[in-house]
Design a protein around this motif. Structure first.
Motif, PDB file in Angstrom:
ATOM      1  N   ALA A   1      30.224  32.991  40.113  1.00  0.00           N
ATOM      2  CA  ALA A   1      29.082  33.693  39.528  1.00  0.00           C
ATOM      3  C   ALA A   1      29.353  34.081  38.081  1.00  0.00           C
ATOM      4  O   ALA A   1      30.507  34.275  37.673  1.00  0.00           O
ATOM      5  CB  ALA A   1      28.758  34.940  40.355  1.00  0.00           C
ATOM      6  N   ASP A   2      28.281  34.185  37.303  1.00  0.00           N
ATOM      7  CA  ASP A   2      28.396  34.657  35.924  1.00  0.00           C
ATOM      8  C   ASP A   2      29.024  36.050  35.925  1.00  0.00           C
ATOM      9  O   ASP A   2      28.587  36.936  36.654  1.00  0.00           O
ATOM     10  CB  ASP A   2      27.010  34.705  35.276  1.00  0.00           C
ATOM     11  CG  ASP A   2      27.078  35.174  33.830  1.00  0.00           C
ATOM     12  OD1 ASP A   2      26.967  36.394  33.614  1.00  0.00           O
ATOM     13  OD2 ASP A   2      27.238  34.337  32.941  1.00  0.00           O
ATOM     14  N   PHE A   3      30.034  36.246  35.075  1.00  0.00           N
ATOM     15  CA  PHE A   3      30.797  37.487  35.158  1.00  0.00           C
ATOM     16  C   PHE A   3      29.978  38.710  34.750  1.00  0.00           C
ATOM     17  O   PHE A   3      30.187  39.810  35.273  1.00  0.00           O
ATOM     18  CB  PHE A   3      32.057  37.404  34.292  1.00  0.00           C
ATOM     19  CG  PHE A   3      33.005  38.557  34.507  1.00  0.00           C
ATOM     20  CD1 PHE A   3      33.693  38.701  35.708  1.00  0.00           C
ATOM     21  CD2 PHE A   3      33.180  39.526  33.528  1.00  0.00           C
ATOM     22  CE1 PHE A   3      34.556  39.765  35.918  1.00  0.00           C
ATOM     23  CE2 PHE A   3      34.033  40.588  33.730  1.00  0.00           C
ATOM     24  CZ  PHE A   3      34.733  40.707  34.929  1.00  0.00           C
ATOM     25  N   GLU A   4      29.048  38.552  33.838  1.00  0.00           N
ATOM     26  CA  GLU A   4      28.207  39.682  33.438  1.00  0.00           C
ATOM     27  C   GLU A   4      27.348  40.159  34.609  1.00  0.00           C
ATOM     28  O   GLU A   4      27.117  41.360  34.784  1.00  0.00           O
ATOM     29  CB  GLU A   4      27.332  39.305  32.242  1.00  0.00           C
ATOM     30  CG  GLU A   4      28.115  39.017  30.970  1.00  0.00           C
ATOM     31  CD  GLU A   4      29.008  40.179  30.550  1.00  0.00           C
ATOM     32  OE1 GLU A   4      28.538  41.336  30.622  1.00  0.00           O
ATOM     33  OE2 GLU A   4      30.156  39.940  30.160  1.00  0.00           O
TER      34      GLU A   4
ATOM     35  N   GLU B   1      38.421  39.953  31.537  1.00  0.00           N
ATOM     36  CA  GLU B   1      37.649  40.333  32.713  1.00  0.00           C
ATOM     37  C   GLU B   1      38.298  41.510  33.448  1.00  0.00           C
ATOM     38  O   GLU B   1      37.616  42.426  33.908  1.00  0.00           O
ATOM     39  CB  GLU B   1      37.494  39.133  33.639  1.00  0.00           C
ATOM     40  CG  GLU B   1      36.599  38.041  33.062  1.00  0.00           C
ATOM     41  CD  GLU B   1      36.633  36.756  33.873  1.00  0.00           C
ATOM     42  OE1 GLU B   1      35.683  35.955  33.760  1.00  0.00           O
ATOM     43  OE2 GLU B   1      37.616  36.536  34.616  1.00  0.00           O
ATOM     44  N   GLN B   2      39.625  41.474  33.543  1.00  0.00           N
ATOM     45  CA  GLN B   2      40.335  42.598  34.153  1.00  0.00           C
ATOM     46  C   GLN B   2      40.040  43.890  33.391  1.00  0.00           C
ATOM     47  O   GLN B   2      39.786  44.939  33.991  1.00  0.00           O
ATOM     48  CB  GLN B   2      41.839  42.331  34.148  1.00  0.00           C
ATOM     49  CG  GLN B   2      42.279  41.195  35.050  1.00  0.00           C
ATOM     50  CD  GLN B   2      43.750  40.884  34.887  1.00  0.00           C
ATOM     51  OE1 GLN B   2      44.529  41.719  34.450  1.00  0.00           O
ATOM     52  NE2 GLN B   2      44.139  39.666  35.238  1.00  0.00           N
ATOM     53  N   GLY B   3      40.087  43.795  32.072  1.00  0.00           N
ATOM     54  CA  GLY B   3      39.835  44.973  31.249  1.00  0.00           C
ATOM     55  C   GLY B   3      38.449  45.547  31.456  1.00  0.00           C
ATOM     56  O   GLY B   3      38.267  46.774  31.487  1.00  0.00           O
ATOM     57  N   LYS B   4      37.453  44.662  31.606  1.00  0.00           N
ATOM     58  CA  LYS B   4      36.076  45.112  31.831  1.00  0.00           C
ATOM     59  C   LYS B   4      35.964  45.871  33.148  1.00  0.00           C
ATOM     60  O   LYS B   4      35.320  46.924  33.233  1.00  0.00           O
ATOM     61  CB  LYS B   4      35.133  43.909  31.843  1.00  0.00           C
ATOM     62  CG  LYS B   4      34.927  43.233  30.498  1.00  0.00           C
ATOM     63  CD  LYS B   4      33.999  44.039  29.614  1.00  0.00           C
ATOM     64  CE  LYS B   4      33.663  43.273  28.343  1.00  0.00           C
ATOM     65  NZ  LYS B   4      32.759  44.065  27.461  1.00  0.00           N
TER      66      LYS B   4
END
Length: 230
Positions: A24-27, A62-65
């Protein structure tokens, strides 16, 4: 996969396993993650839980988000975040000296604190300190090495108390400290400057470092790091 199943929370004895759809799109994943956190607060209210992510290999960005969302939410009290599985390294050449220092003898000891550093709480450690949460006014961190805060710095931090650490620094995703110190140099934020620092943090994490006997605070970039290495 059905959209409501892009992020699935599964309760365990001591916490939550977060299953993330690998394609899936990460956003969109981030939106569902926030929603699931809100939905889960009634099940975990008043308890400390650990969090483990599964189902998707996450880049450092992505981890940081995900960590930023966890540290800024107040729905669930996070006690521990398990290491990410199958990390993808997105190393930037200008940050290699930071990595090497953290791997060195002087920087090899790191204390991780998961959660908010509240007023009256003092974290003192002879190595590096990493905080996954905010440092509130009245909170204090004293480190022989470097200090990295994945959250808002609003309290006091002193880094580089060990003279063996060559280039001590303080990094925070959002900076508006009451006071910061590096080595024996102390800097207090001028009254009214907090809002300006917050706006500066919107462009990325800020780093505080010592140069020519003064503390400077800048966006993390190659130019800043080169100045620190001189």
């Amino acid at each position: 996969m059905r959209e409501e199943n892009l992020v699935v929370f599964k309760g365990t004895v001591d916490g939550i396993i977060v299953f993330i759809d690998p394609k899936a799109d990460f956003e969109i994943v981030l939106q569902h993650f926030k929603a699931k956190l809100e939905e889960s607060k009634k099940f975990f209210k008043g308890t400390k839980v650990s969090v483990r992510f599964k189902g998707r290999v996450l880049s450092e960005r992505e981890q940081g988000k995900l960590l930023e969302i966890l540290t800024n939410q107040e729905s669930i009290h996070i006690s521990f975040i398990h290491p990410f599985e199958g990390e993808i390294k997105e190393e930037k050449t200008e940050m290699l000296w930071v990595r090497e220092q953290l791997r060195s003898f002087e920087g090899s000891m790191t204390h991780f604190h998961y959660g908010i550093v509240r007023s009256g709480h003092h974290i003192e450690y002879r190595g590096n300190v990493v905080v996954l949460g905010d440092v509130n006014p009245g909170g204090l961190i004293s480190a022989g090495g470097n200090v990295i805060i994945l959250g808002a710095l609003k309290g006091k931090v002193c880094a580089g108390l060990d003279e063996k650490v060559p280039h001590p620094f303080i990094v925070s995703t959002s900076m508006a400290p009451i006071q910061i110190g590096i080595r024996s140099v102390i800097a207090k934020a001028p009254e009214g400057d907090a809002e300006a620092l917050y706006r500066k943090s919107e462009n990325g994490p800020l780093i505080a470092y010592l140069q020519d006997g003064q503390i400077y605070m800048d966006q993390i970039d190659l130019k800043t790091l080169n100045h620190m290495l001189k």
